[in-house]
Design a protein around this motif. Structure first.
Motif, PDB file in Angstrom:
ATOM      1  N   VAL A  18       0.835  -1.205   0.000  1.00  0.00           N
ATOM      2  CA  VAL A  18       0.000   0.000   0.000  1.00  0.00           C
ATOM      3  C   VAL A  18       0.870   1.255   0.000  1.00  0.00           C
ATOM      4  O   VAL A  18       0.643   2.184  -0.780  1.00  0.00           O
ATOM      5  CB  VAL A  18      -0.969  -0.009   1.208  1.00  0.00           C
ATOM      6  N   GLY A  19       1.883   1.276   0.859  1.00  0.00           N
ATOM      7  CA  GLY A  19       2.766   2.443   0.925  1.00  0.00           C
ATOM      8  C   GLY A  19       3.528   2.661  -0.363  1.00  0.00           C
ATOM      9  O   GLY A  19       3.646   3.793  -0.849  1.00  0.00           O
ATOM     10  N   GLY A  20       4.046   1.590  -0.930  1.00  0.00           N
ATOM     11  CA  GLY A  20       4.802   1.707  -2.174  1.00  0.00           C
ATOM     12  C   GLY A  20       3.940   2.135  -3.342  1.00  0.00           C
ATOM     13  O   GLY A  20       4.310   3.014  -4.122  1.00  0.00           O
ATOM     14  N   ALA A  21       2.764   1.530  -3.464  1.00  0.00           N
ATOM     15  CA  ALA A  21       1.860   1.901  -4.556  1.00  0.00           C
ATOM     16  C   ALA A  21       1.419   3.354  -4.417  1.00  0.00           C
ATOM     17  O   ALA A  21       1.338   4.085  -5.408  1.00  0.00           O
ATOM     18  CB  ALA A  21       0.652   0.975  -4.567  1.00  0.00           C
ATOM     19  N   THR A  22       1.170   3.785  -3.196  1.00  0.00           N
ATOM     20  CA  THR A  22       0.777   5.170  -2.963  1.00  0.00           C
ATOM     21  C   THR A  22       1.878   6.126  -3.400  1.00  0.00           C
ATOM     22  O   THR A  22       1.618   7.135  -4.053  1.00  0.00           O
ATOM     23  CB  THR A  22       0.437   5.386  -1.475  1.00  0.00           C
ATOM     24  N   LYS A  23       3.107   5.807  -3.031  1.00  0.00           N
ATOM     25  CA  LYS A  23       4.233   6.676  -3.406  1.00  0.00           C
ATOM     26  C   LYS A  23       4.457   6.707  -4.919  1.00  0.00           C
ATOM     27  O   LYS A  23       4.958   7.693  -5.449  1.00  0.00           O
ATOM     28  CB  LYS A  23       5.502   6.226  -2.693  1.00  0.00           C
ATOM     29  N   LEU A  24       4.091   5.650  -5.602  1.00  0.00           N
ATOM     30  CA  LEU A  24       4.260   5.614  -7.055  1.00  0.00           C
ATOM     31  C   LEU A  24       3.110   6.288  -7.797  1.00  0.00           C
ATOM     32  O   LEU A  24       3.310   6.840  -8.879  1.00  0.00           O
ATOM     33  CB  LEU A  24       4.396   4.170  -7.535  1.00  0.00           C
ATOM     34  N   ILE A  25       1.909   6.247  -7.248  1.00  0.00           N
ATOM     35  CA  ILE A  25       0.725   6.702  -7.972  1.00  0.00           C
ATOM     36  C   ILE A  25       0.303   8.126  -7.596  1.00  0.00           C
ATOM     37  O   ILE A  25      -0.028   8.928  -8.462  1.00  0.00           O
ATOM     38  CB  ILE A  25      -0.444   5.718  -7.743  1.00  0.00           C
ATOM     39  N   VAL A  26       0.308   8.438  -6.308  1.00  0.00           N
ATOM     40  CA  VAL A  26      -0.210   9.719  -5.832  1.00  0.00           C
ATOM     41  C   VAL A  26       0.828  10.814  -6.053  1.00  0.00           C
ATOM     42  O   VAL A  26       2.034  10.589  -5.891  1.00  0.00           O
ATOM     43  CB  VAL A  26      -0.588   9.611  -4.329  1.00  0.00           C
ATOM     44  N   SER A  27       0.366  12.003  -6.386  1.00  0.00           N
ATOM     45  CA  SER A  27       1.283  13.123  -6.624  1.00  0.00           C
ATOM     46  C   SER A  27       1.984  13.519  -5.325  1.00  0.00           C
ATOM     47  O   SER A  27       1.470  13.310  -4.220  1.00  0.00           O
ATOM     48  CB  SER A  27       0.527  14.324  -7.186  1.00  0.00           C
ATOM     49  N   LYS A  28       3.147  14.120  -5.488  1.00  0.00           N
ATOM     50  CA  LYS A  28       3.937  14.534  -4.335  1.00  0.00           C
ATOM     51  C   LYS A  28       3.178  15.560  -3.492  1.00  0.00           C
ATOM     52  O   LYS A  28       3.258  15.545  -2.269  1.00  0.00           O
ATOM     53  CB  LYS A  28       5.269  15.109  -4.815  1.00  0.00           C
ATOM     54  N   GLU A  29       2.430  16.429  -4.123  1.00  0.00           N
ATOM     55  CA  GLU A  29       1.678  17.456  -3.402  1.00  0.00           C
ATOM     56  C   GLU A  29       0.601  16.823  -2.514  1.00  0.00           C
ATOM     57  O   GLU A  29       0.394  17.246  -1.380  1.00  0.00           O
ATOM     58  CB  GLU A  29       1.034  18.442  -4.387  1.00  0.00           C
TER      59      GLU A  29
END
Length: 127
Positions: A18-29
């Motif tokens: 979940v954490g990895g997918a979030t960091k890859l998909i969600v924008s930095k902002e």
């Protein structure tokens, strides 16, 4: 003990997935706007994405090698990598005075250390 190790590895894999997918998909902002994601405002987009990829690889390494019986020695290696990842996360959150996040990372670190100890030691897949 084998069941406890599988459950621990599975829980860690879900957290990393979940954490990895979030960091890859969600924008930095959007990540920086989340209470536990403030650190992403200080990091480059590339670093956040690479960290997400590392977390996804960790999730895969904690479960698939043993489940598929292909190089199961990679499970405790992935667990050690997760310990190191959580140490870095704890340091980052403590420097930012985010103690709640650091406590969560400590729990994940303890689970990863348990998996590494168990799979290198008493419940090793290699013998």
């Amino acid at each position: 003990m084998n069941l406890a190790l599988w459950i621990s590895a599975g829980l860690l894999a879900v957290v990393l997935l979940v954490g990895g997918a979030t960091k890859l998909i969600v924008s930095k902002e959007k990540l920086a706007a989340h209470p536990a994601g403030g650190w992403t405002g200080d990091a480059s987009v590339g670093f956040v994405r690479v960290l997400g990829a590392i977390e996804l690889l960790g999730a895969v390494g904690l479960v698939l090698p043993a489940a598929l019986d292909i190089a199961p020695v990679l499970v405790p290696v992935a667990a050690v990598g997760t310990v190191l990842l959580m140490v870095g996360a704890m340091i980052t959150h403590l420097r930012r005075h985010e103690s709640r996040s650091a406590v969560g990372n400590l729990v994940y670190l303890a689970l990863a250390a348990f998996v590494a100890w168990g799979r290198f030691g008493p419940e090793s897949f290699t013998g």
